[in-house]
Scaffold this motif. Structure first.
Motif, PDB file in Angstrom:
ATOM      1  N   ALA A 184       0.853  -1.367   0.017  1.00  0.00           N
ATOM      2  CA  ALA A 184       0.071   0.024   0.138  1.00  0.00           C
ATOM      3  C   ALA A 184       1.173   1.042  -0.097  1.00  0.00           C
ATOM      4  CB  ALA A 184      -0.956  -0.014   0.922  1.00  0.00           C
ATOM      5  N   HIS A 185       1.783   1.273  -0.740  1.00  0.00           N
ATOM      6  CA  HIS A 185       2.606   2.324  -1.212  1.00  0.00           C
ATOM      7  C   HIS A 185       2.158   3.594  -0.996  1.00  0.00           C
ATOM      8  CE1 HIS A 185       7.030   0.638  -0.429  1.00  0.00           C
ATOM      9  NE2 HIS A 185       6.098  -0.079  -1.275  1.00  0.00           N
ATOM     10  N   ARG A 186       0.609   3.364  -2.134  1.00  0.00           N
ATOM     11  CA  ARG A 186       0.062   4.627  -2.371  1.00  0.00           C
ATOM     12  C   ARG A 186      -0.930   4.952  -1.537  1.00  0.00           C
ATOM     13  NH1 ARG A 186      -0.698   4.134  -8.440  1.00  0.00           N
ATOM     14  NH2 ARG A 186      -1.276   6.799  -8.651  1.00  0.00           N
ATOM     15  N   GLY A 187      -0.719   4.552  -0.801  1.00  0.00           N
ATOM     16  CA  GLY A 187      -2.282   5.134   0.841  1.00  0.00           C
ATOM     17  C   GLY A 187      -3.221   3.550   0.996  1.00  0.00           C
ATOM     18  N   ILE A 207      -6.382  -7.140   2.690  1.00  0.00           N
ATOM     19  CA  ILE A 207      -5.445  -7.969   3.223  1.00  0.00           C
ATOM     20  C   ILE A 207      -4.131  -7.301   3.304  1.00  0.00           C
ATOM     21  CG2 ILE A 207      -3.957 -10.116   4.018  1.00  0.00           C
ATOM     22  CD1 ILE A 207      -7.181 -11.959   3.243  1.00  0.00           C
ATOM     23  N   GLY A 208      -3.158  -7.213   3.420  1.00  0.00           N
ATOM     24  CA  GLY A 208      -2.054  -6.355   2.736  1.00  0.00           C
ATOM     25  C   GLY A 208      -1.057  -5.259   4.227  1.00  0.00           C
ATOM     26  N   GLY A 209      -0.164  -5.143   3.775  1.00  0.00           N
ATOM     27  CA  GLY A 209       0.594  -4.262   4.462  1.00  0.00           C
ATOM     28  C   GLY A 209       0.182  -2.883   4.306  1.00  0.00           C
ATOM     29  N   PHE A 210       0.622  -2.306   4.963  1.00  0.00           N
ATOM     30  CA  PHE A 210       0.171  -0.389   5.614  1.00  0.00           C
ATOM     31  C   PHE A 210       1.214   0.356   4.285  1.00  0.00           C
ATOM     32  CE2 PHE A 210      -3.578  -1.556   8.045  1.00  0.00           C
ATOM     33  CZ  PHE A 210      -4.283  -2.483   6.894  1.00  0.00           C
ATOM     34  N   HIS A 211       2.018  -0.300   4.799  1.00  0.00           N
ATOM     35  CA  HIS A 211       3.764   1.048   5.047  1.00  0.00           C
ATOM     36  C   HIS A 211       3.906   2.134   6.101  1.00  0.00           C
ATOM     37  CE1 HIS A 211       7.747   1.508   2.942  1.00  0.00           C
ATOM     38  NE2 HIS A 211       7.055   2.311   3.055  1.00  0.00           N
ATOM     39  N   HIS A 244       3.524  -7.498   8.096  1.00  0.00           N
ATOM     40  CA  HIS A 244       4.886  -6.789   6.348  1.00  0.00           C
ATOM     41  C   HIS A 244       5.050  -5.768   6.852  1.00  0.00           C
ATOM     42  CE1 HIS A 244       7.065  -6.458   3.759  1.00  0.00           C
ATOM     43  NE2 HIS A 244       6.840  -6.012   2.670  1.00  0.00           N
ATOM     44  N   CYS A 245       4.702  -4.555   6.007  1.00  0.00           N
ATOM     45  CA  CYS A 245       5.247  -3.036   6.740  1.00  0.00           C
ATOM     46  C   CYS A 245       4.274  -1.909   7.346  1.00  0.00           C
ATOM     47  CB  CYS A 245       5.312  -2.767   5.127  1.00  0.00           C
ATOM     48  SG  CYS A 245       4.135  -2.574   4.036  1.00  0.00           S
ATOM     49  N   GLY A 247       4.371  -2.758  10.301  1.00  0.00           N
ATOM     50  CA  GLY A 247       4.881  -3.003  11.808  1.00  0.00           C
ATOM     51  C   GLY A 247       4.284  -3.404  12.861  1.00  0.00           C
ATOM     52  N   ILE A 248       4.638  -4.006  13.863  1.00  0.00           N
ATOM     53  CA  ILE A 248       3.941  -4.328  14.762  1.00  0.00           C
ATOM     54  C   ILE A 248       3.586  -3.242  15.681  1.00  0.00           C
ATOM     55  CG2 ILE A 248       4.212  -5.700  17.191  1.00  0.00           C
ATOM     56  CD1 ILE A 248       3.070  -7.142  14.751  1.00  0.00           C
ATOM     57  N   PRO A 249       4.920  -2.049  16.336  1.00  0.00           N
ATOM     58  CA  PRO A 249       4.122  -1.155  16.797  1.00  0.00           C
ATOM     59  C   PRO A 249       3.082  -0.240  16.704  1.00  0.00           C
ATOM     60  CG  PRO A 249       6.449  -0.819  16.331  1.00  0.00           C
ATOM     61  CD  PRO A 249       5.575  -2.141  15.697  1.00  0.00           C
ATOM     62  N   VAL A 250       2.851   0.066  14.742  1.00  0.00           N
ATOM     63  CA  VAL A 250       2.144   0.884  14.283  1.00  0.00           C
ATOM     64  C   VAL A 250       0.623  -0.605  14.700  1.00  0.00           C
ATOM     65  CG1 VAL A 250       0.790   1.333  12.340  1.00  0.00           C
ATOM     66  CG2 VAL A 250       3.502   1.943  12.851  1.00  0.00           C
ATOM     67  N   TYR A 251       0.367  -1.466  14.372  1.00  0.00           N
ATOM     68  CA  TYR A 251      -0.454  -2.552  14.354  1.00  0.00           C
ATOM     69  C   TYR A 251      -0.514  -2.020  16.241  1.00  0.00           C
ATOM     70  CZ  TYR A 251      -3.367  -6.054  15.831  1.00  0.00           C
ATOM     71  OH  TYR A 251      -3.562  -7.278  16.474  1.00  0.00           O
ATOM     72  N   ASN A 252      -0.393  -2.081  16.951  1.00  0.00           N
ATOM     73  CA  ASN A 252      -0.864  -2.385  18.623  1.00  0.00           C
ATOM     74  C   ASN A 252      -1.323  -0.526  18.131  1.00  0.00           C
ATOM     75  OD1 ASN A 252       0.325  -4.753  19.105  1.00  0.00           O
ATOM     76  ND2 ASN A 252       2.645  -3.744  19.791  1.00  0.00           N
ATOM     77  N   LEU A 253      -1.086   0.075  17.486  1.00  0.00           N
ATOM     78  CA  LEU A 253      -1.680   1.768  18.088  1.00  0.00           C
ATOM     79  C   LEU A 253      -3.161   1.666  17.200  1.00  0.00           C
ATOM     80  CD1 LEU A 253       2.160   4.317  16.924  1.00  0.00           C
ATOM     81  CD2 LEU A 253       0.179   4.171  19.179  1.00  0.00           C
ATOM     82  N   LEU A 254      -3.081   0.944  15.696  1.00  0.00           N
ATOM     83  CA  LEU A 254      -3.934   1.089  15.045  1.00  0.00           C
ATOM     84  C   LEU A 254      -5.152   0.629  15.902  1.00  0.00           C
ATOM     85  CD1 LEU A 254      -2.342   0.090  11.550  1.00  0.00           C
ATOM     86  CD2 LEU A 254      -3.480   2.527  12.215  1.00  0.00           C
TER      87      LEU A 254
END
Length: 273
Positions: A184-187, A207-211, A244-245, A247-254
Motif C-alpha cells: 500500500a505504498h500509494r496509501g 489483506i496486506g501491509g500498510f507501509h 509486513h510493513c 509494523g508491530i508498533p503501528v499495528y498496536n496503535l491501530l
C-alpha cells in the motif's frame, strides 16, 4: 476461500521461517494462486510445511517491483512450469532503497522480464470473473514519510519512486470481495477508495501491509497520521488483516482504535473466508 501466509516478517511458531517480505497462497474455486513471493526460498519451505504443492499454482500476482515481494521469482519459475505471472509493465524498472546514505538495489531481476509466462499489466486488468487487478489509484491522501527512502532510476538519474508499478488484487466470489495489497505504498485509504469505485461497495476483507513502519531505522510514521488512517479505516464496513510493513508498533496503535476489525497475520497462519 483459503488463504495461507507463506512469507511475513514474523511467524506463528518456530516451525515456520520468517523474513522481511510477503507471500500469500490463495485457493479459490477456480485458482490456486500466489500473491507475492518474498525474496528467497522461504515461500517454498513454508509451503511444503503447509501442504501446498507449488507445481499446482496456476497464477502469480506480484504486487510491485520490490525485491522483498518478488526476489524469489526465479526460484518460482524453476519450481513451476505452467503459472502465468502478472506484473505491472513498469515493475522491472530500476528500484533502490537508501540505507545509511547509500543507494542499495531493491528491484526485480530484469533478466526475467522477457520470460514468456510473464504478463505485463496495465492499470486495470480483469483476468476473469474472480480476479481483477487495478493500479489506477485516483486519490492522494495520507502520504507517508517512509516512502521517501525508496527510489527509481530513469535516464541514469535517481528520483523518488512514484509507485505506479504497484497493483492490487480484488478476488470476487458471488457477493464477497477481498482486496489484497502488498505494501500500500500509494496509501491504504487511497487504495480502499479506488477499490470501492471499481466494485461499488466496500470490500468485505482487506489483506496486506500498510507501509507505516521503516524497518531500517525502526521509525514509525507520525502518530497524527496513524490516528487519521485508523479513523478512516473505521468508517469502512471491512475486516482488515495486516502484516509486513505496517509494523508491530503501528499495528498496536491501530488496534486500539480498531479492536474488532483489525488483526495481524504471520507466516504459517491460515485464514478461511
Amino acid at each position: 476461500m483459503l488463504i495461507k501466509v507463506l512469507v511475513e516478517n514474523n511467524a506463528i511458531s518456530n516451525e515456520f521461517k520468517s523474513k522481511h517480505g510477503l507471500s500469500f497462497y490463495i485457493q479459490t474455486e477456480k485458482h490456486k494462486l500466489l500473491f507475492d513471493l518474498g525474496s528467497n526460498c522461504i515461500f517454498l519451505e513454508n509451503a511444503k510445511k503447509l501442504g501446498i504443492n507449488i507445481k499446482e499454482i496456476d497464477t502469480v500476482i506480484l504486487s510491485h517491483g520490490h525485491f522483498d515481494h518478488g526476489g524469489a521469482l526465479n526460484l518460482f519459475l524453476k519450481e513451476n512450469d505452467k503459472a502465468k505471472i502478472y506484473i505491472r509493465k513498469n515493475a522491472f524498472e530500476r528500484h533502490s532503497t537508501k540505507v545509511l546514505g547509500l543507494m542499495i538495489p531493491y528491484g526485480l531481476d530484469i533478466k526475467l522480464k522477457d520470460n514468456p509466462r510473464i504478463i505485463l499489466t496495465d492499470e486495470y486488468v480483469k483476468i476473469d470473473d474472480e480476479l481483477t487487478l487495478f493500479a489506477d489509484i485516483c486519490f492522494d491522501e495520507y502520504k507517508t514519510e517512509s516512502n521517501k527512502e525508496l527510489f527509481m532510476k530513469k535516464n541514469g538519474k535517481y528520483m523518488n519512486d512514484d509507485f505506479t508499478h504497484e497493483q492490487n488484487l480484488i478476488i470476487s466470489k458471488k457477493d464477497t470481495n477481498i482486496l489484497l495489497c502488498g505494501c500500500a505504498h500509494r496509501g491504504i485509504v487511497n487504495i480502499m477508495d479506488t477499490c470501492i469505485q471499481h466494485i461499488h461497495k466496500n470490500p468485505d476483507v482487506c489483506i496486506g501491509g500498510f507501509h507505516l513502519y521503516n524497518p531500517v531505522n525502526k521509525k514509525t510514521e507520525k502518530i497524527e497520521l496513524i490516528d487519521a488512517i485508523a479513523s478512516r479505516l473505521c468508517l469502512y464496513d471491512t475486516k482488515f488483516y495486516t502484516c509486513h510493513c505496517t509494523g508491530i508498533p503501528v499495528y498496536n496503535l491501530l488496534k486500539k482504535k480498531m479492536p474488532d476489525t483489525l488483526k495481524y497475520i504471520k507466516a504459517g497462519e491460515t485464514l478461511i473466508i
